[in-house]
Design an enzyme around this catalytic site. Structure first.
Site, PDB file in Angstrom:
ATOM      1  N   GLY A  13      -5.054  -1.604   2.117  1.00 29.46           N
ATOM      2  CA  GLY A  13      -6.399  -1.917   2.589  1.00 29.46           C
ATOM      3  C   GLY A  13      -7.418  -1.217   1.715  1.00 29.46           C
TER       4      GLY A  13
ATOM      5  CB  SER B 153      -9.180  -0.232  11.349  1.00 29.68           C
ATOM      6  OG  SER B 153     -10.160   0.772  11.568  1.00 29.68           O
TER       7      SER B 153
ATOM      8  CE1 TYR C 215     -11.468  -1.006   6.227  1.00 29.67           C
ATOM      9  CE2 TYR C 215     -12.263  -0.413   8.415  1.00 29.67           C
ATOM     10  CZ  TYR C 215     -11.304  -0.322   7.417  1.00 29.67           C
ATOM     11  OH  TYR C 215     -10.163   0.430   7.625  1.00 29.67           O
TER      12      TYR C 215
ATOM     13  N   GLY D 257       0.817  -1.224   0.000  1.00 31.31           N
ATOM     14  CA  GLY D 257       0.000   0.000   0.000  1.00 31.31           C
ATOM     15  C   GLY D 257       0.843   1.263   0.000  1.00 31.31           C
TER      16      GLY D 257
ATOM     17  CB  SER E  96       0.933   3.509  -4.577  1.00 32.91           C
ATOM     18  OG  SER E  96       1.867   2.564  -5.025  1.00 32.91           O
TER      19      SER E  96
HETATM   20  P1  NAI Z   1      -5.284   4.620   0.671  1.00 37.20           P
HETATM   21  O1  NAI Z   1      -6.416   4.279  -0.212  1.00 37.20           O
HETATM   22  O2  NAI Z   1      -4.716   5.983   0.624  1.00 37.20           O
HETATM   23  O3  NAI Z   1      -4.100   3.566   0.441  1.00 37.20           O
HETATM   24  C1  NAI Z   1      -4.359   2.202   0.291  1.00 37.20           C
HETATM   25  C2  NAI Z   1      -3.289   1.616  -0.609  1.00 37.20           C
HETATM   26  O4  NAI Z   1      -3.566   0.216  -0.746  1.00 37.20           O
HETATM   27  C3  NAI Z   1      -3.276   2.220  -2.025  1.00 37.20           C
HETATM   28  O5  NAI Z   1      -1.958   2.501  -2.416  1.00 37.20           O
HETATM   29  C4  NAI Z   1      -3.907   1.127  -2.854  1.00 37.20           C
HETATM   30  O6  NAI Z   1      -3.455   1.135  -4.224  1.00 37.20           O
HETATM   31  C5  NAI Z   1      -3.461  -0.123  -2.099  1.00 37.20           C
HETATM   32  N1  NAI Z   1      -4.350  -1.232  -2.441  1.00 37.20           N
HETATM   33  C6  NAI Z   1      -5.693  -1.292  -2.269  1.00 37.20           C
HETATM   34  N2  NAI Z   1      -6.169  -2.417  -2.804  1.00 37.20           N
HETATM   35  C7  NAI Z   1      -5.107  -3.083  -3.315  1.00 37.20           C
HETATM   36  C8  NAI Z   1      -4.963  -4.305  -4.029  1.00 37.20           C
HETATM   37  N3  NAI Z   1      -6.012  -5.068  -4.345  1.00 37.20           N
HETATM   38  N4  NAI Z   1      -3.730  -4.683  -4.405  1.00 37.20           N
HETATM   39  C9  NAI Z   1      -2.656  -3.914  -4.117  1.00 37.20           C
HETATM   40  N5  NAI Z   1      -2.726  -2.741  -3.486  1.00 37.20           N
HETATM   41  C10 NAI Z   1      -3.950  -2.327  -3.085  1.00 37.20           C
HETATM   42  O7  NAI Z   1      -5.763   4.275   2.160  1.00 37.20           O
HETATM   43  P2  NAI Z   1      -5.065   4.548   3.593  1.00 37.20           P
HETATM   44  O8  NAI Z   1      -5.983   5.407   4.342  1.00 37.20           O
HETATM   45  O9  NAI Z   1      -3.655   4.921   3.436  1.00 37.20           O
HETATM   46  O10 NAI Z   1      -5.175   3.094   4.215  1.00 37.20           O
HETATM   47  C11 NAI Z   1      -4.046   2.396   4.683  1.00 37.20           C
HETATM   48  C12 NAI Z   1      -4.512   1.385   5.698  1.00 37.20           C
HETATM   49  O11 NAI Z   1      -5.008   2.061   6.851  1.00 37.20           O
HETATM   50  C13 NAI Z   1      -5.628   0.460   5.232  1.00 37.20           C
HETATM   51  O12 NAI Z   1      -5.365  -0.850   5.664  1.00 37.20           O
HETATM   52  C14 NAI Z   1      -6.851   1.021   5.918  1.00 37.20           C
HETATM   53  O13 NAI Z   1      -7.846   0.044   6.124  1.00 37.20           O
HETATM   54  C15 NAI Z   1      -6.242   1.502   7.220  1.00 37.20           C
HETATM   55  N6  NAI Z   1      -7.033   2.498   7.904  1.00 37.20           N
HETATM   56  C16 NAI Z   1      -7.311   3.689   7.301  1.00 37.20           C
HETATM   57  C17 NAI Z   1      -8.088   4.619   7.951  1.00 37.20           C
HETATM   58  C18 NAI Z   1      -8.430   5.936   7.324  1.00 37.20           C
HETATM   59  O14 NAI Z   1      -9.291   6.653   7.880  1.00 37.20           O
HETATM   60  N7  NAI Z   1      -7.811   6.342   6.217  1.00 37.20           N
HETATM   61  C19 NAI Z   1      -8.657   4.345   9.279  1.00 37.20           C
HETATM   62  C20 NAI Z   1      -8.247   3.097   9.846  1.00 37.20           C
HETATM   63  C21 NAI Z   1      -7.481   2.200   9.160  1.00 37.20           C
END
Ligand code: NAI
Length: 268
Positions: free
Chosen positions: A77, A117, A157, A12, A14
């Site tokens: 995620g 999370s 989720y 993740g 990117s």
């Molecule tokens: P984001 O959407 O900015 O980054 C998620 C990254 O995961 C992206 O680079 C995306 O390309 C990659 N990804 C998603 N599906 C994929 C797949 N099938 N194959 C390969 N790569 C994939 O989201 P964020 O906020 O940075 O999330 C990071 C983590 O934090 C996640 O696990 C999310 O569940 C968790 N999280 C986020 C919260 C929020 O409010 N943003 C709250 C609590 C947890």
């Protein structure tokens, strides 16, 4: 925190938290092997394009890691407005498959950090399903358990995040004899591209309440990096099998109700 000359696999990387973490660790002298389905904007030492919904691509990604690694951070995620299958695959099954494959290969005194999370905080109430998930070793069997529960995406989720916390504890002693630790970090709401999806699919009143108790704003991706970096490095060498909640104190209100000394508006 010393990450000089360490090599970390970051999924993740990117976007959002993963991109901020890759920048944070790179600045401290680490090498980053990024795994994502999207091309990172920042330069990585190595980028492995992989769709984490596909176990064959995950196996290929593992095979493409041809150098010793000091740690793995599972950040990738998808949010609660995706399909149950996609949520189960990316948030739990891929995290487990990658960790199972890489944990035995991590150098002595290395670490794994799984990003779960605050939505997974209530794992103690679902240990029956979580135990079944842990026991079903194959990707397809574990996926079927998710499908059979009939969850909607919001519940799915939360269950994937509970499973990430539970799995982290389950495997935390596996390589302990080599000084390797496995911990999780549970962010509250974070200002990344998927935050709007959470506000669009989850209970907005609850999210508003959490934000108010954190001081009036959601977290920043950069604010997740110190806690993850701490759990990756040797400053936390006696911390193992633990989930670290990083939510500005928001979740306290769910346990205690309205606080006697409520938060004032943040000044930063
Ligand atoms: P984001 O959407 O900015 O980054 C998620 C990254 O995961 C992206 O680079 C995306 O390309 C990659 N990804 C998603 N599906 C994929 C797949 N099938 N194959 C390969 N790569 C994939 O989201 P964020 O906020 O940075 O999330 C990071 C983590 O934090 C996640 O696990 C999310 O569940 C968790 N999280 C986020 C919260 C929020 O409010 N943003 C709250 C609590 C947890």
């Amino acid at each position: 925190m010393n990450h000089e000359k360490k090599t970390y696999v970051v999924t993740g990387a990117s976007s959002g938290v993963g991109a901020a973490l890759a920048a944070f660790l790179t600045k401290q002298g680490a090498r980053i092997i990024a795994i994502d389905r999207a091309e990172p904007k920042a330069e990585m030492n190595k980028f492995i394009n992989c769709d984490l919904t596909d176990p064959e691509q995950i196996s290929a990604a593992v095979a493409a890691i041809d150098e010793p690694i000091d740690g793995l951070v599972n950040v990738a995620g998808v949010p609660s407005n995706m399909s149950v299958d996609m949520i189960a695959k990316v948030n739990y099954l891929a995290l487990r498959m990658l960790t199972d494959a890489l944990l035995p290969k991590i150098k002595d005194f290395g670490a794994v950090v799984n990003v779960a999370s605050a939505a997974g905080a209530y794992w103690r109430k679902r240990t029956d399903v979580l135990n079944s998930l842990m026991k079903s070793a194959s990707w397809d069997d574990a996926l079927k358990i998710f499908q059979d529960q009939g969850y909607n995406s919001v519940v799915a989720y939360s269950v994937t995040k509970e499973a990430a916390i539970y799995y982290t504890m389950m495997v935390s002693s596996q390589e302990r004899h080599r000084g390797i630790r496995v911990n999780s970090v549970s962010p509250g709401a974070v200002q990344t591209p998927i935050l709007k999806d959470f506000y669009g699919s989850m209970d907005v009143n609850s999210l508003d309440r959490l934000r108010i108790h954190a001081g009036g704003r959601d977290g920043l991706a950069e604010e997740m990096c110190g806690p993850i970096g701490f759990l990756l490095g040797q400053d936390s060498r006696w911390v193992n099998g633990t989930d670290l909640l990083v939510d500005g104190g928001a979740e306290v209100t769910f346990h205690l109700g309205d606080l006697i000394r409520p938060a004032k508006q943040l000044s930063f």
